[in-house]
Scaffold this motif. Sequence first.
Motif: not given
Length: 86
Positions: A5-17, A19-21, A53-55, A65-69
């Motif tokens: 659950v923690l790993e999946l949460t980190e993956q979602v947080a990375a994707a949101v980050l 997307a926000a950028c 992660s480039a634009f 890129e998401l794995a790196a984030l």
Amino acid sequence: DCLRVLELTEQVAAAVLAAACQGLELRFQQGGLHESTVTQPVGQTLDKVRQLSAFITEDRRLDGELAALTGTLARREWSLYPESDA
């Protein structure tokens, strides 16, 4: 399992980050927001994300890129709160 659950949460947080950028930079490009109006921590976060992660200008694989984030989140490389003198 709690670790999963923690790993999946980190993956979602990375994707949101990411997307926000992306959204922030789209606003810059469209003139809806000027770079000088964002706070220094937001600008630093954008710079750090863009190092990993480039634009996105066209479809491409983002798993690396998401794995790196996600890795930076897991290693707690992000400063979440300003340093205080207290």
